[in-house]
Design a protein around this motif. Structure first.
Motif, PDB file in Angstrom:
ATOM      1  N   UNK A 124       0.855  -1.180   0.000  1.00  0.00           N
ATOM      2  CA  UNK A 124       0.000   0.000   0.000  1.00  0.00           C
ATOM      3  C   UNK A 124       0.897   1.238   0.000  1.00  0.00           C
ATOM      4  N   UNK A 125       0.750   2.059  -1.036  1.00  0.00           N
ATOM      5  CA  UNK A 125       1.607   3.220  -1.251  1.00  0.00           C
ATOM      6  C   UNK A 125       0.722   4.417  -1.577  1.00  0.00           C
ATOM      7  N   UNK A 126       1.154   5.608  -1.197  1.00  0.00           N
ATOM      8  CA  UNK A 126       0.485   6.836  -1.611  1.00  0.00           C
ATOM      9  C   UNK A 126       1.098   7.318  -2.920  1.00  0.00           C
ATOM     10  N   UNK A 127       0.274   7.513  -3.949  1.00  0.00           N
ATOM     11  CA  UNK A 127       0.800   7.955  -5.236  1.00  0.00           C
ATOM     12  C   UNK A 127       1.145   9.441  -5.189  1.00  0.00           C
ATOM     13  N   UNK A 128       1.481  10.006  -6.346  1.00  0.00           N
ATOM     14  CA  UNK A 128       1.935  11.397  -6.404  1.00  0.00           C
ATOM     15  C   UNK A 128       0.896  12.367  -5.848  1.00  0.00           C
ATOM     16  N   UNK A 129      -0.382  12.054  -6.002  1.00  0.00           N
ATOM     17  CA  UNK A 129      -1.451  12.924  -5.521  1.00  0.00           C
ATOM     18  C   UNK A 129      -1.912  12.586  -4.114  1.00  0.00           C
ATOM     19  N   UNK A 167      12.110  -0.104  -3.995  1.00  0.00           N
ATOM     20  CA  UNK A 167      11.988   0.459  -5.338  1.00  0.00           C
ATOM     21  C   UNK A 167      10.528   0.621  -5.743  1.00  0.00           C
ATOM     22  N   UNK A 168       9.682  -0.348  -5.409  1.00  0.00           N
ATOM     23  CA  UNK A 168       8.257  -0.256  -5.748  1.00  0.00           C
ATOM     24  C   UNK A 168       7.611   0.918  -5.022  1.00  0.00           C
ATOM     25  N   UNK A 169       7.951   1.103  -3.765  1.00  0.00           N
ATOM     26  CA  UNK A 169       7.408   2.244  -3.014  1.00  0.00           C
ATOM     27  C   UNK A 169       7.875   3.565  -3.620  1.00  0.00           C
ATOM     28  N   UNK A 174       6.145   8.229  -7.047  1.00  0.00           N
ATOM     29  CA  UNK A 174       6.703   9.185  -8.013  1.00  0.00           C
ATOM     30  C   UNK A 174       5.693   9.599  -9.075  1.00  0.00           C
ATOM     31  N   UNK A 175       4.679   8.772  -9.324  1.00  0.00           N
ATOM     32  CA  UNK A 175       3.708   9.036 -10.384  1.00  0.00           C
ATOM     33  C   UNK A 175       2.291   8.958  -9.830  1.00  0.00           C
ATOM     34  N   UNK A 176       1.386   9.621 -10.518  1.00  0.00           N
ATOM     35  CA  UNK A 176      -0.033   9.528 -10.180  1.00  0.00           C
ATOM     36  C   UNK A 176      -0.606   8.218 -10.703  1.00  0.00           C
ATOM     37  N   UNK A 182      -4.440  12.345 -19.965  1.00  0.00           N
ATOM     38  CA  UNK A 182      -3.191  11.793 -20.504  1.00  0.00           C
ATOM     39  C   UNK A 182      -2.134  12.861 -20.713  1.00  0.00           C
ATOM     40  N   UNK A 183      -2.061  13.797 -19.765  1.00  0.00           N
ATOM     41  CA  UNK A 183      -1.097  14.887 -19.888  1.00  0.00           C
ATOM     42  C   UNK A 183       0.214  14.577 -19.177  1.00  0.00           C
ATOM     43  N   UNK A 184       0.292  13.494 -18.448  1.00  0.00           N
ATOM     44  CA  UNK A 184       1.494  13.153 -17.703  1.00  0.00           C
ATOM     45  C   UNK A 184       1.649  11.634 -17.645  1.00  0.00           C
ATOM     46  N   UNK A 185       2.843  11.200 -17.250  1.00  0.00           N
ATOM     47  CA  UNK A 185       3.099   9.776 -17.093  1.00  0.00           C
ATOM     48  C   UNK A 185       2.366   9.281 -15.850  1.00  0.00           C
ATOM     49  N   UNK A 186       1.602   8.216 -15.997  1.00  0.00           N
ATOM     50  CA  UNK A 186       0.846   7.659 -14.885  1.00  0.00           C
ATOM     51  C   UNK A 186       1.144   6.172 -14.735  1.00  0.00           C
ATOM     52  N   UNK A 187       0.846   5.639 -13.567  1.00  0.00           N
ATOM     53  CA  UNK A 187       1.088   4.227 -13.311  1.00  0.00           C
ATOM     54  C   UNK A 187       0.195   3.347 -14.169  1.00  0.00           C
ATOM     55  N   UNK A 188      -1.041   3.769 -14.381  1.00  0.00           N
ATOM     56  CA  UNK A 188      -1.988   2.932 -15.114  1.00  0.00           C
ATOM     57  C   UNK A 188      -1.855   3.080 -16.621  1.00  0.00           C
ATOM     58  N   UNK A 189      -1.485   4.247 -17.089  1.00  0.00           N
ATOM     59  CA  UNK A 189      -1.496   4.497 -18.520  1.00  0.00           C
ATOM     60  C   UNK A 189      -0.153   4.479 -19.208  1.00  0.00           C
TER      61      UNK A 189
END
Length: 303
Positions: A124-129, A167-169, A174-176, A182-189
């Motif tokens: 369980x990690x908090x993403x960029x947002x 590394x996974x954390x 580091x990313x949303x 699709x304006x930025x690099x995301x984990x899902x896209x």
């Protein structure tokens, strides 16, 4: 990695001076045959004291030599290596598969250089947002430098598991998780970019242990259960808004094209009021969720 991140006493793999075990096996068998022949000749006659002394002078060193030769044999399987040490000092690594031999007072530590596959636990990690997400990864790693793996870390397999989690954390924060525009690099896209970043991060972290990463990728990615419902509704709303925006943009361009062609071909003369009415009707037809019902106007636009 810069030199400042390298340990001062980092080990480095080098070639060991080991010999083919098959040559020493021939020597061992030849010496064994000589011992058996000597024992048989002694037992078949009536030896005198001089013969017995000669026999003992030969047999005792021969037996000791047999034991020493037998103690030096070891076997290396394909994709396996053996680190050779002499009284605690690293003397090199033997990667030649087959029957091998070194001096019996040298230590031999075998280590696998095959590829290993690890699937991490869900973290369980908090993403960029700041949104809590669940993330897991699969990593294919192998030993690149046997000396570093054996002597620069206490347990290189446990070291791998800890560094994968770190590394996974790091990548997860580091990313949303998602970006509807699709304006930025995301984990899902952005799977390719994220996986490349994760592999680079792991290679940097595992280099100190003489390990490398051949492949890695996310195997699980989802919002944490406590916010999954709310984030699903938000995604649905953002998807509806995005679809409506595309629909309106397309309708506007089609209305512009229709008005331009009507004016260009002089099909009908439209004043501002009629133009506004036509625009309103076209927007209703193009943007409405239901099919438009035609209405026959028997009068004029102004009646």
């Amino acid at each position: 990695m810069s030199d400042s991140h390298q340990p001062i006493n980092a080990s480095q793999e080098r070639l060991a001076s080991a010999r083919s075990g098959y040559v020493m096996l021939v020597v061992f068998l030849g010496l064994l045959a000589a011992i058996v022949t000597a024992v048989a000749s002694l037992a078949g006659g009536d030896p005198g004291p001089a013969t017995v002394l000669t026999f003992l002078a030969f047999i005792l060193p021969a037996v000791v030599l047999q034991v020493l030769i037998a103690s030096g044999f070891y076997m290396i399987q394909p994709n396996q290596a053996a680190a050779i040490t002499l009284f605690g000092s690293y003397r090199g690594t033997d990667r030649t598969a087959g029957l091998r031999w070194v001096w019996p007072w040298m230590g031999k530590t075998k280590i696998s250089v095959r590829s290993n596959n690890v699937v991490s636990e869900k973290l369980k990690v908090n993403d960029l947002r700041g949104n809590p997400i669940e993330i897991a990864t699969q990593v294919v790693w192998r030993v690149a430098d046997t000396a570093q793996a054996l002597y620069d870390v206490d347990d290189y397999k446990a070291f791998v598991n800890v560094q994968i989690e770190s590394a996974v954390r790091s990548i997860g924060s580091r990313y949303a998780y998602d970006d509807v525009e699709d304006a930025e690099i995301t984990l899902r896209g952005s799977h390719a970019e994220v996986n490349a970043q994760l592999r680079g991060e792991l290679i940097e972290r595992l280099r100190v242990a003489g390990l490398t990463v051949d492949e890695c990728g996310l195997t699980h990615l989802a919002y944490a259960p406590e916010i999954a419902g709310a984030m699903l509704r938000r995604q649905q709303a953002e998807a509806v808004i995005g679809a409506r925006r595309k629909l309106v943009e397309g309708a506007v361009s089609m209305v512009e094209m229709a008005l331009a062609q009507l004016s260009e071909k002089n099909v009908v003369e439209l004043d501002d009021e009629r133009r506004a009415a036509m625009v309103s009707n076209l927007m209703v037809v193009l943007c409405g969720e239901r099919e438009a019902q035609p209405v026959v106007n028997a009068g004029t636009l102004y009646s």
